[in-house]
Design a protein around this motif. Structure first.
Motif, PDB file in Angstrom:
ATOM      1  N   GLY A  88       0.820  -1.199   0.000  1.00 24.07           N
ATOM      2  CA  GLY A  88       0.000   0.000   0.000  1.00 24.07           C
ATOM      3  C   GLY A  88       0.855   1.250   0.000  1.00 24.07           C
ATOM      4  N   LYS A  89       0.210   2.398  -0.128  1.00 25.84           N
ATOM      5  CA  LYS A  89       0.902   3.684  -0.189  1.00 25.84           C
ATOM      6  C   LYS A  89       0.134   4.676   0.664  1.00 25.84           C
ATOM      7  CE  LYS A  89       2.290   7.145  -3.667  1.00 25.84           C
ATOM      8  NZ  LYS A  89       2.242   7.464  -5.121  1.00 25.84           N
ATOM      9  N   MET A  90       0.819   5.395   1.543  1.00 31.60           N
ATOM     10  CA  MET A  90       0.175   6.427   2.347  1.00 31.60           C
ATOM     11  C   MET A  90       1.201   7.462   2.760  1.00 31.60           C
ATOM     12  SD  MET A  90      -0.629   4.523   5.978  1.00 31.60           S
ATOM     13  CE  MET A  90       0.632   3.616   6.873  1.00 31.60           C
ATOM     14  N   LYS A  91       0.732   8.505   3.442  1.00 30.52           N
ATOM     15  CA  LYS A  91       1.604   9.577   3.905  1.00 30.52           C
ATOM     16  C   LYS A  91       1.858   9.427   5.396  1.00 30.52           C
ATOM     17  CE  LYS A  91       1.903  11.924   0.012  1.00 30.52           C
ATOM     18  NZ  LYS A  91       1.138  13.167  -0.188  1.00 30.52           N
ATOM     19  N   LEU A  92       3.094   9.666   5.791  1.00 32.25           N
ATOM     20  CA  LEU A  92       3.425   9.780   7.201  1.00 32.25           C
ATOM     21  C   LEU A  92       3.275  11.250   7.551  1.00 32.25           C
ATOM     22  CD1 LEU A  92       6.429   8.192   9.061  1.00 32.25           C
ATOM     23  CD2 LEU A  92       5.814  10.557   9.453  1.00 32.25           C
ATOM     24  N   GLU A  93       2.410  11.543   8.511  1.00 30.04           N
ATOM     25  CA  GLU A  93       2.098  12.934   8.835  1.00 30.04           C
ATOM     26  C   GLU A  93       3.308  13.632   9.433  1.00 30.04           C
ATOM     27  OE1 GLU A  93      -1.003  15.332  11.732  1.00 30.04           O
ATOM     28  OE2 GLU A  93      -1.699  13.530  10.677  1.00 30.04           O
ATOM     29  N   GLY A  94       3.607  14.809   8.904  1.00 26.57           N
ATOM     30  CA  GLY A  94       4.695  15.601   9.452  1.00 26.57           C
ATOM     31  C   GLY A  94       4.256  16.335  10.700  1.00 26.57           C
ATOM     32  N   GLY A  95       5.196  17.066  11.295  1.00 30.90           N
ATOM     33  CA  GLY A  95       4.878  17.843  12.483  1.00 30.90           C
ATOM     34  C   GLY A  95       5.824  17.548  13.620  1.00 30.90           C
ATOM     35  N   ARG A  96       5.395  17.916  14.815  1.00 27.64           N
ATOM     36  CA  ARG A  96       6.237  17.794  16.004  1.00 27.64           C
ATOM     37  C   ARG A  96       6.083  16.419  16.652  1.00 27.64           C
ATOM     38  NH1 ARG A  96       5.590  22.531  20.278  1.00 27.64           N
ATOM     39  NH2 ARG A  96       6.334  23.667  18.450  1.00 27.64           N
ATOM     40  N   TYR A  97       7.208  15.798  16.945  1.00 27.82           N
ATOM     41  CA  TYR A  97       7.231  14.483  17.586  1.00 27.82           C
ATOM     42  C   TYR A  97       8.216  14.487  18.749  1.00 27.82           C
ATOM     43  CZ  TYR A  97       4.776  12.314  13.613  1.00 27.82           C
ATOM     44  OH  TYR A  97       3.855  11.964  12.652  1.00 27.82           O
ATOM     45  N   ALA A  98       7.863  13.760  19.804  1.00 24.73           N
ATOM     46  CA  ALA A  98       8.846  13.391  20.816  1.00 24.73           C
ATOM     47  C   ALA A  98       9.516  12.112  20.334  1.00 24.73           C
ATOM     48  CB  ALA A  98       8.165  13.157  22.162  1.00 24.73           C
ATOM     49  N   VAL A  99      10.836  12.117  20.301  1.00 23.71           N
ATOM     50  CA  VAL A  99      11.585  10.976  19.768  1.00 23.71           C
ATOM     51  C   VAL A  99      12.425  10.392  20.894  1.00 23.71           C
ATOM     52  CG1 VAL A  99      13.211  10.183  18.023  1.00 23.71           C
ATOM     53  CG2 VAL A  99      11.671  12.099  17.508  1.00 23.71           C
ATOM     54  N   GLY A 100      12.131   9.151  21.241  1.00 26.10           N
ATOM     55  CA  GLY A 100      12.888   8.448  22.264  1.00 26.10           C
ATOM     56  C   GLY A 100      13.884   7.501  21.637  1.00 26.10           C
ATOM     57  N   GLN A 101      15.132   7.599  22.034  1.00 25.41           N
ATOM     58  CA  GLN A 101      16.184   6.719  21.530  1.00 25.41           C
ATOM     59  C   GLN A 101      16.477   5.658  22.588  1.00 25.41           C
ATOM     60  OE1 GLN A 101      18.890  10.163  20.779  1.00 25.41           O
ATOM     61  NE2 GLN A 101      19.105   9.268  18.738  1.00 25.41           N
ATOM     62  N   PHE A 102      16.377   4.396  22.175  1.00 26.71           N
ATOM     63  CA  PHE A 102      16.535   3.287  23.112  1.00 26.71           C
ATOM     64  C   PHE A 102      17.467   2.223  22.546  1.00 26.71           C
ATOM     65  CE2 PHE A 102      12.375   5.161  23.884  1.00 26.71           C
ATOM     66  CZ  PHE A 102      12.328   5.268  25.263  1.00 26.71           C
ATOM     67  N   HIS A 103      18.223   1.597  23.433  1.00 32.46           N
ATOM     68  CA  HIS A 103      18.969   0.377  23.119  1.00 32.46           C
ATOM     69  C   HIS A 103      18.378  -0.707  24.014  1.00 32.46           C
ATOM     70  CE1 HIS A 103      21.732   3.457  21.580  1.00 32.46           C
ATOM     71  NE2 HIS A 103      22.219   2.509  20.795  1.00 32.46           N
ATOM     72  N   ILE A 104      17.598  -1.598  23.424  1.00 30.29           N
ATOM     73  CA  ILE A 104      16.786  -2.522  24.218  1.00 30.29           C
ATOM     74  C   ILE A 104      16.786  -3.921  23.617  1.00 30.29           C
ATOM     75  CG2 ILE A 104      15.227  -0.831  25.242  1.00 30.29           C
ATOM     76  CD1 ILE A 104      13.325  -1.239  22.921  1.00 30.29           C
ATOM     77  N   ARG A 105      16.403  -4.874  24.452  1.00 36.72           N
ATOM     78  CA  ARG A 105      16.178  -6.243  23.993  1.00 36.72           C
ATOM     79  C   ARG A 105      14.740  -6.355  23.478  1.00 36.72           C
ATOM     80  NH1 ARG A 105      19.218  -6.338  28.585  1.00 36.72           N
ATOM     81  NH2 ARG A 105      21.224  -7.431  28.442  1.00 36.72           N
ATOM     82  N   GLN A 106      14.462  -7.414  22.757  1.00 41.82           N
ATOM     83  CA  GLN A 106      13.134  -7.575  22.168  1.00 41.82           C
ATOM     84  C   GLN A 106      12.038  -7.522  23.222  1.00 41.82           C
ATOM     85  OE1 GLN A 106      12.391  -7.776  18.845  1.00 41.82           O
ATOM     86  NE2 GLN A 106      10.243  -7.682  19.458  1.00 41.82           N
ATOM     87  N   GLU A 107      12.278  -8.124  24.373  1.00 39.32           N
ATOM     88  CA  GLU A 107      11.237  -8.192  25.400  1.00 39.32           C
ATOM     89  C   GLU A 107      11.075  -6.870  26.156  1.00 39.32           C
ATOM     90  OE1 GLU A 107      15.043  -9.925  27.268  1.00 39.32           O
ATOM     91  OE2 GLU A 107      14.008  -9.985  25.321  1.00 39.32           O
ATOM     92  N   GLU A 108      11.877  -5.848  25.832  1.00 39.48           N
ATOM     93  CA  GLU A 108      11.818  -4.588  26.565  1.00 39.48           C
ATOM     94  C   GLU A 108      11.105  -3.473  25.792  1.00 39.48           C
ATOM     95  OE1 GLU A 108      15.861  -4.916  29.283  1.00 39.48           O
ATOM     96  OE2 GLU A 108      16.052  -4.263  27.183  1.00 39.48           O
ATOM     97  N   TYR A 109      10.535  -3.791  24.634  1.00 42.20           N
ATOM     98  CA  TYR A 109       9.843  -2.758  23.856  1.00 42.20           C
ATOM     99  C   TYR A 109       8.685  -2.148  24.630  1.00 42.20           C
ATOM    100  CZ  TYR A 109      12.275  -3.185  19.377  1.00 42.20           C
ATOM    101  OH  TYR A 109      13.220  -3.127  18.388  1.00 42.20           O
ATOM    102  N   ALA A 110       7.929  -2.964  25.331  1.00 45.14           N
ATOM    103  CA  ALA A 110       6.793  -2.436  26.104  1.00 45.14           C
ATOM    104  C   ALA A 110       7.263  -1.443  27.148  1.00 45.14           C
ATOM    105  CB  ALA A 110       6.035  -3.582  26.764  1.00 45.14           C
TER     106      ALA A 110
END
Length: 303
Positions: free
Chosen positions: A235-257
């Motif tokens: 499919g094709k769509m737009k990712l909405e621009g604008g202001r975002y809070a961006v969190g940078q993480f180094h995590i294991r798979q089970e730590e995404y939550a």
């Protein structure tokens, strides 16, 4: 024997209608309008929609509106009933209140009051490994922390394949979905060295939605100068621009939550910002190895 390629075309058209509904949730939408967005005859569209999603069209639109309503009532106390009603496409707060009470058997004002009184547990914005996350949270409220920055990002075009269902089934089907995404992207020469990002976009809020109906789009950003067509599951769509809070993480798979919970419960609540009305997503910087580098993007606006 039915051709699976033809069936996939039907599914892709329904995904396109889902995107259209999400983009126009604050406006009245007729069956004719939605049928046109899918490229189907209005006389058959309702039956096709229900056959693909196992949910009537009118119920689907109402459910998406009501799930967004409970989120706004719970977490956007800066918005009164009239603002919420207009944002969701209702003519006034009285019409919104009747629709909400018919759906949930409680008025929106009563719901907001009860949520404010009774919601003591941090809410999960991601349901990865839900039971493990809850056990971990009892021992350590925020076992994962990250570096948070505020960024303004431009609108981007993205190619995607979509999964509908629980996050548990998403984890099982993820390798095949990613393989499909890249295979179809390669067919149209969308892969450009150092210019594509892989994202996972979450269209539904797991605090309020029905987990078997969760929509997740696995996405590939595509440079603006590249034109491409929807093709089979792509499919094709737009990712909405604008202001975002961006969190940078180094995590294991089970730590995404835990990373999502840190973003929403620990950082967001003390940030001076509230969630903006579009979908959050993950960007996979380095998804390989035991420790994975991921960025979580939460759309925000000032309180």
């Amino acid at each position: 024997m039915p051709d699976p390629n033809y069936k996939q075309q039907y599914i892709a058209r329904i995904h396109k209608v889902q995107d259209y509904i999400e983009e126009h949730i604050g406006q009245p939408m007729s069956t004719e309008e939605l049928a046109a967005a899918a490229g189907f005859s209005k006389y058959h569209f309702g039956r096709i929609f229900q056959a693909i999603l196992n949910e009537p069209l009118a119920h689907y639109v109402t459910r998406i509106r009501m799930e967004r309503a409970v989120f706004l009532l719970a977490h956007r106390e800066d918005k009164n009933m009239t603002k919420i009603a207009y944002e969701l496409g209702f003519s006034d707060s009285a019409v919104f209140s009747r629709a909400f009470k018919n759906y949930y058997h409680i008025s929106p004002r009563e719901y907001r009051k009860e949520y404010r009184t009774n919601c003591k547990e941090p809410f999960l914005l991601s349901e990865y490994n839900k039971d493990a996350a809850r056990k971990e949270r009892k021992a350590n409220r925020f076992p994962i922390t990250g570096k948070i920055s505020i960024k303004n990002i431009p609108e981007q075009q993205i190619a995607y394949v979509r999964h509908t269902g629980t996050y548990e089934t998403l984890a099982k089907e993820y390798p095949d979905l990613i393989d499909t995404l890249f295979r179809y992207a390669e067919r149209q020469h969308l892969l450009v060295n150092q210019e594509n990002s892989v994202l996972a976009m979450y269209h539904d809020n797991p605090e309020f939605g029905e987990e078997t109906q969760f929509r997740t789009s696995l996405c590939l950003t595509v440079p603006k100068n590249i034109l491409f067509q929807e093709d089979g599951p792509l499919g094709k769509m737009k990712l909405e621009g604008g202001r975002y809070a961006v969190g940078q993480f180094h995590i294991r798979q089970e730590e995404y939550a835990d990373a999502w919970n840190y973003m929403y419960k620990e950082w967001l609540t003390g940030s001076g910002y509230v969630p903006r009305n579009c979908s959050p997503f993950e960007r996979y910087v380095n998804p390989y190895g035991e420790l994975q580098e991921v960025e979580i993007y939460v759309p925000i606006e000032p309180i």
